[in-house]
Design an enzyme around this catalytic site. Structure first.
Site, PDB file in Angstrom:
ATOM      1  N   ASP A  97      13.863  -2.628  31.854  1.00 11.48           N
ATOM      2  CA  ASP A  97      14.468  -3.501  32.863  1.00 11.48           C
ATOM      3  C   ASP A  97      15.376  -4.568  32.255  1.00 11.48           C
ATOM      4  OD1 ASP A  97      13.246  -2.169  34.885  1.00 11.48           O
ATOM      5  OD2 ASP A  97      11.787  -3.715  35.372  1.00 11.48           O
ATOM      6  N   CYS A 119       7.333  15.234  54.850  1.00 14.81           N
ATOM      7  CA  CYS A 119       6.588  13.973  54.955  1.00 14.81           C
ATOM      8  C   CYS A 119       7.536  12.781  55.118  1.00 14.81           C
ATOM      9  CB  CYS A 119       5.716  13.774  53.714  1.00 14.81           C
ATOM     10  SG  CYS A 119       4.758  12.239  53.722  1.00 14.81           S
ATOM     11  N   CYS A 169       5.492  -5.439  46.876  1.00 18.05           N
ATOM     12  CA  CYS A 169       4.943  -4.760  48.056  1.00 18.05           C
ATOM     13  C   CYS A 169       4.701  -3.303  47.665  1.00 18.05           C
ATOM     14  CB  CYS A 169       5.921  -4.850  49.223  1.00 18.05           C
ATOM     15  SG  CYS A 169       5.380  -3.996  50.730  1.00 18.05           S
TER      16      CYS A 169
END
Length: 327
Positions: free
Chosen positions: A126, A183, A240
């Protein structure tokens, strides 16, 4: 060192999965990223639009780059029991993955240097503009799911990714075909509607972007959430996991072979204390922030962001109650 030996070296160093990608990507994921920028899906994450070509070309990271070793370490472990009404993303419940994975990649590079004195390398977690999920897909570590996450058939979407860019050429892995089928659970479960289409996400609606990246300039207080944003964020203090928790591939996903990213029991107690914290007591808030974020990726929150996010969760808890940290 041969290709299979390099991959084995990464696994031996602590990676759960590893594979090789070419230094430059020419595939659908790079095109999808450009299209997302053109649609404005990046929202307030304006840094994503800086030098977009560098996202798929590792030569921007290392001019002599010829291959990229991609690794994945799962953050799935047995979660500690708790009673906190504040939740943080699974990957943030242990030590800072940036440091842990970078140490792992550095060990692999040092080992490679013993055989290749002319080796040039750079370890990225990152910290470089690479499209890490796209490079991981090209390396054969999974497919990009409808929730935009990389999904591995054994480890699900809980893999944290790292890249070792080298000036050696190795045969790349074989990309996996998507196996999400029909899905749509992740899209239907997204609390904010950020996943508005398969593999398309509005960053300025995503809870993770809001409670981690919605920030002010250095030295300024964190901006407040709108009423709409505030309504969708609880119970998440940081990140989240909703779209991952409902994914069938995560239901029986393997736990990591190592404890590199294992959750810390101490954090559970710190979060339980934080839900009752007096936010008018500056000294108490500062002490809580320091204890919760020290050595963890949670430090990505500034003190004012921590206070803002916590104020929202306390208000929501007082009005309706919030589910617990661990699903």
């Amino acid at each position: 060192m041969r290709r299979d030996e390099l991959i084995a070296s990464a696994i031996s160093a602590g990676a759960d999965v590893a594979g090789i990608a070419p230094a430059v990507l020419h595939d659908e994921h790079q095109k999808r990223f450009v299209s997302a920028l053109e649609r404005g899906d990046h929202g307030f994450l304006q840094w994503l639009n800086m030098e977009p070509r560098s996202r798929h070309d590792a030569r921007f990271v290392l001019p002599s780059a010829r291959s990229v070793l991609m690794i994945g370490v799962s953050c799935k472990h047995e979660a500690p029991e708790e009673d906190s009404s504040i939740r943080i993303a699974r990957y943030a419940q242990g030590r800072d993955y940036h440091r842990m994975l970078k140490k792992l990649l550095t060990r692999v590079a040092r080992c490679l240097e013993t055989e290749l004195p002319a080796l040039q390398w750079r370890a990225c977690v990152d910290t470089a503009p690479l499209l890490e999920r796209a490079f991981a897909w090209r390396a054969g570590l999974g497919w990009i799911g409808k929730n935009t996450m990389l999904i591995h058939p054994d480890y699900g979407s809980w893999l944290m990714l790292g890249a070792l860019v080298v000036n050696q050429e190795y045969e790349p892995g074989t990309p996996m075909k998507a196996r999400c089928g029909t899905c749509r659970r992740c899209l239907e479960a997204c609390p904010s509607g950020a996943l508005y289409k398969e593999r398309q996400l509005k960053a300025d609606r995503c809870n993770s972007a809001l409670n981690i990246e919605y920030r002010a300039r250095v030295g300024q207080s964190a901006p407040e959430f709108s009423a709409e944003q505030a309504a969708q964020l609880p119970p998440w203090l940081f990140g989240c996991d909703t779209c991952q928790e409902v994914c069938p591939w995560n239901r029986n996903a393997k736990a990591s072979r190592t404890s590199l990213l294992a959750p810390e029991n101490e954090l559970v107690h710190q979060l339980s204390d934080a839900q009752w914290l007096d936010l008018e007591n500056e000294a108490a808030v500062a002490a809580s922030y320091e204890s919760i974020t020290r050595g963890r990726v949670l430090r990505r929150m500034t003190p004012s962001m921590y206070q803002r996010n916590l104020r929202l969760l306390q208000a929501a808890k007082g009005s309706s109650g919030i589910p617990s940290l661990v699903p």
